[in-house]
Design a protein around this motif. Structure first.
Motif, PDB file in Angstrom:
ATOM      1  N   PRO A 401     -17.392  23.855   8.777  1.00 54.80           N
ATOM      2  CA  PRO A 401     -16.436  23.374   7.763  1.00 54.80           C
ATOM      3  C   PRO A 401     -15.026  23.901   8.039  1.00 54.80           C
ATOM      4  N   GLU A 405     -12.101  23.546   0.517  1.00 57.71           N
ATOM      5  CA  GLU A 405     -11.325  23.550  -0.724  1.00 57.71           C
ATOM      6  C   GLU A 405     -12.158  24.199  -1.816  1.00 57.71           C
ATOM      7  N   PHE A 462     -10.134  13.653  -6.087  1.00 53.61           N
ATOM      8  CA  PHE A 462     -10.673  12.644  -5.179  1.00 53.61           C
ATOM      9  C   PHE A 462     -10.220  11.231  -5.554  1.00 53.61           C
ATOM     10  N   TYR A 465      -7.223  11.081  -3.562  1.00 52.38           N
ATOM     11  CA  TYR A 465      -7.585  10.918  -2.148  1.00 52.38           C
ATOM     12  C   TYR A 465      -7.910   9.461  -1.841  1.00 52.38           C
ATOM     13  N   PRO A 497      -9.600  14.565   3.314  1.00 50.73           N
ATOM     14  CA  PRO A 497     -10.777  15.102   2.625  1.00 50.73           C
ATOM     15  C   PRO A 497     -11.186  16.448   3.211  1.00 50.73           C
ATOM     16  N   PRO A 498     -11.787  17.309   2.414  1.00 47.65           N
ATOM     17  CA  PRO A 498     -12.304  18.565   2.942  1.00 47.65           C
ATOM     18  C   PRO A 498     -13.667  18.357   3.591  1.00 47.65           C
ATOM     19  N   ASN A 499     -14.058  19.312   4.428  1.00 48.15           N
ATOM     20  CA  ASN A 499     -15.434  19.321   4.929  1.00 48.15           C
ATOM     21  C   ASN A 499     -16.385  19.945   3.919  1.00 48.15           C
ATOM     22  N   VAL A 501     -16.489  21.505  -0.277  1.00 52.48           N
ATOM     23  CA  VAL A 501     -15.910  21.811  -1.586  1.00 52.48           C
ATOM     24  C   VAL A 501     -16.705  22.955  -2.200  1.00 52.48           C
ATOM     25  N   VAL A 525     -18.727  14.703   2.141  1.00 51.03           N
ATOM     26  CA  VAL A 525     -18.114  15.971   1.757  1.00 51.03           C
ATOM     27  C   VAL A 525     -19.204  16.856   1.170  1.00 51.03           C
TER      28      VAL A 525
END
Length: 638
Positions: A401, A405, A462, A465, A497-499, A501, A525
């Motif tokens: 990751p 976030e 999101f 996003y 986007p994050p890998n 959360v 995610v």
């Protein structure tokens, strides 16, 4: 991983002209910026056989998904545009020189009506004169303390200055004659500005005229038998001499130059620079850079000069720049620096004499800095890589990751609800990506509980996003904007986007976040929650937590991310609560509207200081009369 052949420009499409080009990834994020004398020749070199490219160049072209270019008139224009884009877009594959620490400067705020001398760090501001950088803030304070005997300029904060002006009493420095006290009218603003300009001239190296003036005044006072004044002038002269002795003369010809040294290997390099003004070392800075590009020392020096002088303006560019090797396009770089300075700038490699000896001393500093950096970085790189690898294994992720976030909610019994989003990339905080949320709830008065607040925050993040990912065509050009703002060229606030959360909490908070993501159709995610009590890692729809070993680097990273989100949320909550309490305390005062409340807070700095003030001090604030002042005191001190 993209195939460069899928986005290679068609033959004849790229012009054979000077220009700047940008490689962007699948999200539209710029990953590399470069310049070229011939765009056609340079871009063709990226689309040859991958096996023939440098490994870092291979990684760049396979990460990118598109390439764009801008044609300019000259190579100097290309150099300036490349610098501005690197600074604005922060591409990950460009060499970026980052300070190995935050250097303090002595700054004089000449743009203010009453200039102030102070210690400053960070980005430079227009209208402020800077001296340094210094190795330590205490060195600045010692120098300023010596010079205040001769140049008693203001050093107090805005709040202290306003309180002194309101009360008619100067601060301690005014009583001990280390400030000319313009706050109480001992000198006018114009007289104080002359003092500040003399202070700047002395710091800039024009020392002889002040020592000659003090010596003449001291001799005249002694001749007039005014020995007390002569003794004070003697002490002032000693203070100036001591301040000058702090910077030894290294170049006897009074040279103004910056002396650079560079040392490194194929992976990283250390840079040191001595700022020499009027033959004296006025400051020293250091950088360590990871070579994410396949560049030689000449190209590194070119990038270094563009980033060091690009934002400093004419005051930061000396007459002479001494470098270990000449930059690739030395004529273009010299012309660009001359345009910034407004006069000729000479770039050369010192060959003999004092300047070569000084360059050798700067090189020794660079070698020491690189050795120290390697010692510190070896453990840090290993630890971060191990932490990301452990998280990927424990959470059953396909890849490590790289972007994490974390979200946390803070409130006081349901009031002033605030939430934070912190971002870690490659295991390090990326503070420019941090975001704050004010929790509104269904009716605008806050969420009913923590889970509702978490659901709202994740939904808002999101939703933004998804909105930023929509390919909306521009009405004028028909081009799609995607996640990059077409006006600024910068990524939109929530474009990537994050890998992973991470939410602060257990199963309820994880379920709320998962529900928000499911409702929006967000996939790809990973989501976990970190419960404080036993530091358990909870996954959506799992009855049992994932328990990481107490000595796990992955757990340490999650804890660090969670603690940073908690700190950021608490700070935002306290700020909102403080403003709310301030407003409520003064709202009860009859006849006190928003403008007058703002005037009071600007004059006293805080409600606490306003509460300690007398009726007369409050009434002295413009637009506040005795009747209103008495009402304020009654409301704040019932």
């Amino acid at each position: 991983m993209a195939d460069p052949a899928t986005y290679r420009p068609a033959p004849g499409e790229v012009p054979d002209s000077p220009g700047v080009y940008r490689f962007a990834d699948e999200h539209g994020r710029v990953v590399y910026v470069g310049k070229a004398k011939s765009l056609r020749s340079r871009l063709n070199s990226y689309f040859g056989d991958l096996a023939g490219l440098h490994p870092r160049t291979q990684q760049m072209v396979t990460t990118a998904a598109s390439v764009q270019w801008t044609v300019v008139g000259t190579e100097v224009e290309a150099l300036a545009l490349e610098y501005s884009w690197i600074k604005e877009l922060d591409p990950r594959f460009n060499v970026k020189y980052r300070d190995d620490k935050s250097y303090p400067y002595l700054a004089v705020t000449l743009d203010e009506p009453v200039p102030r001398a102070q210690v400053m760090r960070g980005a430079k501001r227009k209208g402020t004169r800077y001296f340094g950088p210094y190795a330590h803030a205490w060195a600045i304070r010692e120098t300023v303390d010596l010079l205040l005997r001769v140049f008693p300029v203001r050093t107090c904060s805005t709040g202290v200055y306003r309180r002194a002006a309101t009360s008619g009493r100067p601060c301690l420095l005014g009583y001990i004659d280390k400030c000319s006290a313009p706050c109480v009218g001992r000198v006018t603003a114009d007289e104080h500005r002359v003092l500040a300009e003399d202070f700047c001239d002395f710091m800039a190296g024009s020392t002889a005229k002040f020592t000659r003036r003090l010596t003449a005044e001291m001799n005249q006072a002694a001749a007039e038998l005014d020995f007390e004044r002569a003794a004070r002038l003697r002490d002032d002269l000693e203070a100036l001499t001591k301040a000058m002795e702090r910077n030894a003369v290294v170049l006897p010809d009074g040279t103004d130059a910056d002396v650079f040294a560079l040392v490194g290997d194929e992976l990283e390099a250390a840079v040191q620079v001595f700022h020499v003004r009027d033959g004296r070392i006025r400051g020293q800075r250091g950088w360590v850079v990871e070579k994410v590009e396949d560049v030689d020392d000449a190209a590194l020096v070119e990038r270094l000069l563009s980033q060091v002088y690009g934002g400093d303006g004419p005051a930061g560019v000396p007459r002479e720049v001494l470098v270990p090797v000449l930059p690739t396009d030395v004529e273009q770089v010299s012309a660009w620096l001359a345009g910034l300075r407004g006069s000729k700038v000479r770039i050369r490699v010192p060959q003999r004499g004092d300047k070569r000896e000084l360059a050798a001393r700067v090189l020794a500093n660079a070698e020491h800095a690189l050795a120290l950096h390697r010692t510190r970085r070896a453990g840090d790189l290993t630890t971060r890589s191990q932490a990301l690898r452990e998280l990927a294994e424990a959470l059953d992720l396909d890849t490590a990751p790289l972007r994490i976030e974390c979200y946390d909610v803070s409130h006081n019994q349901g009031t002033y609800q605030s939430a934070s989003m912190v971002v870690f990339e490659d295991g390090l905080p990326r503070k420019g990506e941090y975001r704050l949320f004010t929790v509104r709830g269904e009716h605008g008065d806050g969420a009913s509980d923590d889970t509702a607040a978490m659901h709202e925050v994740i939904s808002r993040r999101f939703r933004r996003y998804l909105a930023d990912q929509e390919q909306a065509p521009d009405r004028a050009t028909g081009e799609v904007s995607g996640p990059v703002d077409p006006e600024t060229g910068r990524p939109r606030r929530f474009a990537y986007p994050p890998n992973l959360v991470v939410v602060d909490g257990g199963p309820p908070q994880v379920a709320a976040a998962a529900a928000a993501m499911d409702q929006l159709g967000v996939t790809g995610v990973a989501l976990v929650g970190l419960a404080k009590r036993l530091e358990e890692v909870w996954l959506p729809d799992d009855d049992a937590p994932v328990v990481l070993p107490r000595a796990s680097q992955g757990l340490y990273l999650l804890q660090r991310v969670r603690d940073e989100a908690h700190r950021f949320a608490i700070a935002a909550h306290r700020k909102r609560r403080s403003k709310g309490m301030t407003a409520s305390a003064l709202d009860a005062v009859p006849g006190l509207g928003p403008a007058r409340r703002q005037a009071l807070l600007a004059a006293f700095g805080s409600v606490r200081r306003l509460r300690e003030a007398s009726v007369a001090e409050i009434a002295a604030v413009p637009t506040i009369g005795p009747h209103t002042a008495a009402a304020v005191v009654a409301a704040l001190r019932p």
